[in-house]
Design an enzyme around this catalytic site. Structure first.
Site, PDB file in Angstrom:
ATOM      1  N   GLU A  25     -12.160  36.633  22.652  1.00 46.65           N
ATOM      2  CA  GLU A  25     -11.002  36.383  23.517  1.00 46.65           C
ATOM      3  C   GLU A  25      -9.728  36.845  22.827  1.00 46.65           C
ATOM      4  O   GLU A  25      -9.495  36.544  21.655  1.00 46.65           O
ATOM      5  CB  GLU A  25     -10.918  34.892  23.828  1.00 46.65           C
ATOM      6  CG  GLU A  25      -9.734  34.505  24.724  1.00 46.65           C
ATOM      7  CD  GLU A  25      -9.787  33.056  25.118  1.00 46.65           C
ATOM      8  OE1 GLU A  25     -10.715  32.694  25.884  1.00 46.65           O
ATOM      9  OE2 GLU A  25      -8.947  32.273  24.651  1.00 46.65           O
ATOM     10  N   ALA A  59       0.966  30.600  30.722  1.00 49.24           N
ATOM     11  CA  ALA A  59       1.315  29.537  31.664  1.00 49.24           C
ATOM     12  C   ALA A  59       2.431  29.994  32.582  1.00 49.24           C
ATOM     13  O   ALA A  59       3.429  30.556  32.143  1.00 49.24           O
ATOM     14  CB  ALA A  59       1.737  28.286  30.911  1.00 49.24           C
ATOM     15  N   ARG A 115      -7.242  26.919  36.954  1.00 47.07           N
ATOM     16  CA  ARG A 115      -6.069  26.285  37.556  1.00 47.07           C
ATOM     17  C   ARG A 115      -4.857  26.521  36.674  1.00 47.07           C
ATOM     18  O   ARG A 115      -3.767  26.797  37.150  1.00 47.07           O
ATOM     19  CB  ARG A 115      -6.290  24.787  37.770  1.00 47.07           C
ATOM     20  CG  ARG A 115      -5.149  24.179  38.576  1.00 47.07           C
ATOM     21  CD  ARG A 115      -5.483  22.826  39.113  1.00 47.07           C
ATOM     22  NE  ARG A 115      -5.196  21.768  38.151  1.00 47.07           N
ATOM     23  CZ  ARG A 115      -4.913  20.514  38.513  1.00 47.07           C
ATOM     24  NH1 ARG A 115      -4.895  20.182  39.789  1.00 47.07           N
ATOM     25  NH2 ARG A 115      -4.675  19.590  37.599  1.00 47.07           N
ATOM     26  N   HIS A 160     -12.367  17.396  30.601  1.00 46.94           N
ATOM     27  CA  HIS A 160     -10.966  17.789  30.734  1.00 46.94           C
ATOM     28  C   HIS A 160     -10.089  16.557  30.535  1.00 46.94           C
ATOM     29  O   HIS A 160     -10.425  15.456  30.975  1.00 46.94           O
ATOM     30  CB  HIS A 160     -10.719  18.395  32.117  1.00 46.94           C
ATOM     31  CG  HIS A 160      -9.415  19.102  32.254  1.00 46.94           C
ATOM     32  ND1 HIS A 160      -8.223  18.427  32.460  1.00 46.94           N
ATOM     33  CD2 HIS A 160      -9.102  20.409  32.198  1.00 46.94           C
ATOM     34  CE1 HIS A 160      -7.239  19.303  32.539  1.00 46.94           C
ATOM     35  NE2 HIS A 160      -7.740  20.520  32.381  1.00 46.94           N
ATOM     36  N   LYS A 176     -16.651  24.074  41.241  1.00 47.69           N
ATOM     37  CA  LYS A 176     -16.272  25.465  40.937  1.00 47.69           C
ATOM     38  C   LYS A 176     -17.487  26.387  40.975  1.00 47.69           C
ATOM     39  O   LYS A 176     -17.419  27.510  41.478  1.00 47.69           O
ATOM     40  CB  LYS A 176     -15.577  25.528  39.575  1.00 47.69           C
ATOM     41  CG  LYS A 176     -14.227  24.823  39.534  1.00 47.69           C
ATOM     42  CD  LYS A 176     -13.494  25.026  38.220  1.00 47.69           C
ATOM     43  CE  LYS A 176     -14.083  24.242  37.096  1.00 47.69           C
ATOM     44  NZ  LYS A 176     -13.249  24.305  35.856  1.00 47.69           N
TER      45      LYS A 176
END
Length: 309
Positions: A25, A59, A115, A160, A176
């Site tokens: 990543e 974000a 999200r 979460h 999901k």
């Protein structure tokens, strides 16, 4: 798979000749210097043949343009298979459609639907855009409606931080997956048992969705200060025994002993990876922070990469 068609992530990780493939990543750079560092890491990993690479998304879309541009460059200028992150934060449905189209124009069909965290304070209240979507499952459906895209989502071995308990967290992950996600990539974690129990919960709750890959996310720790900050912003936690071990390695001086912290981090990531491989993890996903050396050392320890020069 048709000739010339971009493979999906599930196709790529299940067709990899290695017993357990790996992926990495990256995050979009904020300036020219960081971008140069990113491309050095990209070229290093290109020689190691990861199953795919993912590119995060700031974000509130704070790095949106760079994410789209760099993901496109990776798709067209390297041999790597990119997965572009897409978040619902501060975006209308119209903007989200446009972003998906921008990726498609660059040949990117693998997207990670999130999200996302509120801008400014990732742990603050999440406020839905008045013309947007509220949940990641809605974003999954939107992407799938727009064309032949392959969609992944996030999963959380510790649950979460907004979920009231692990069953609640599992419920939303299943939503999901049922909405059309092909796989999930976990938030980074430090206890392999947390990953295994997540996998067990999904299989127990829905055996069909439990067949979909859950890819473990790993961070080779190279700085105690850095990992504390990452954990703080993610709402997860460092196990007390590991925090104590890292603190001892860091020492009590004005500056942490990063070489000693790094040794602990590489050892931990290696041992976790070995256990995950033994437990049948479909792929190992490494958060690189746009550096290559630490991840390459772990891969070398696992016999998945040549010894660094």
């Amino acid at each position: 798979m048709r000739p010339g068609r971009t493979p999906s992530i599930v196709e790529r990780i299940t067709s990899d000749p290695r017993s357990t493939p790996f992926s990495v990543e990256f995050y979009p750079p904020r300036n020219e210097k960081e971008e140069q560092r990113l491309w050095r890491a990209v070229r290093t990993f290109e020689q190691l043949h990861p199953a795919f690479v993912s590119l995060t998304y700031g974000a509130g879309g704070s790095t949106r343009d760079r994410t789209v541009r760099i993901a496109g460059q990776i798709a067209t200028e390297t041999t790597l298979l990119p997965v572009a992150h897409l978040t619902a934060v501060d975006h209308s449905i119209s903007e989200l459609r446009g972003l998906v189209g921008s990726y498609a124009d660059r040949g990117i069909v693998n997207l990670l639907a999130l999200r996302g965290d509120p801008p400014g304070d990732p742990l603050g209240d999440w406020v839905m855009h008045p013309e947007g979507v509220e949940y990641a499952e809605e974003l999954v459906r939107l992407i799938r409606e727009l064309g032949d895209f392959h969609v992944g989502v996030a999963s959380f071995p510790e649950g979460h931080y907004r979920a009231k308990d692990l069953d609640h967290d599992t419920y939303y992950l299943l939503n999901k997956l049922r909405a059309g996600a092909d796989y999930s990539i976990t938030q980074m974690f430090f206890e392999v048992e947390d990953y295994l129990r997540l996998r067990d919960r999904v299989v127990a709750a829905d055996p069909v969705q439990g067949e979909k890959p859950i890819i473990p996310g790993l961070l080779p720790i190279t700085s105690l200060k850095q990992v504390r900050k990452i954990v703080e912003l993610s709402g997860s936690q460092i196990p007390p025994y590991l925090e104590e071990r890292l603190a001892r390695a860091a020492g009590s001086g004005p500056e942490e002993d990063r070489a000693e912290v790094r040794k602990v981090g590489i050892e931990l990531a290696t041992k976790m990876s070995e256990r995950l491989i033994a437990e049948g993890a479909p792929c190992l996903h490494f958060c690189t922070l746009n550096f290559s050396r630490a991840t390459q050392e772990v891969l070398t320890n696992l016999g998945l990469a040549p010894v660094p020069a």
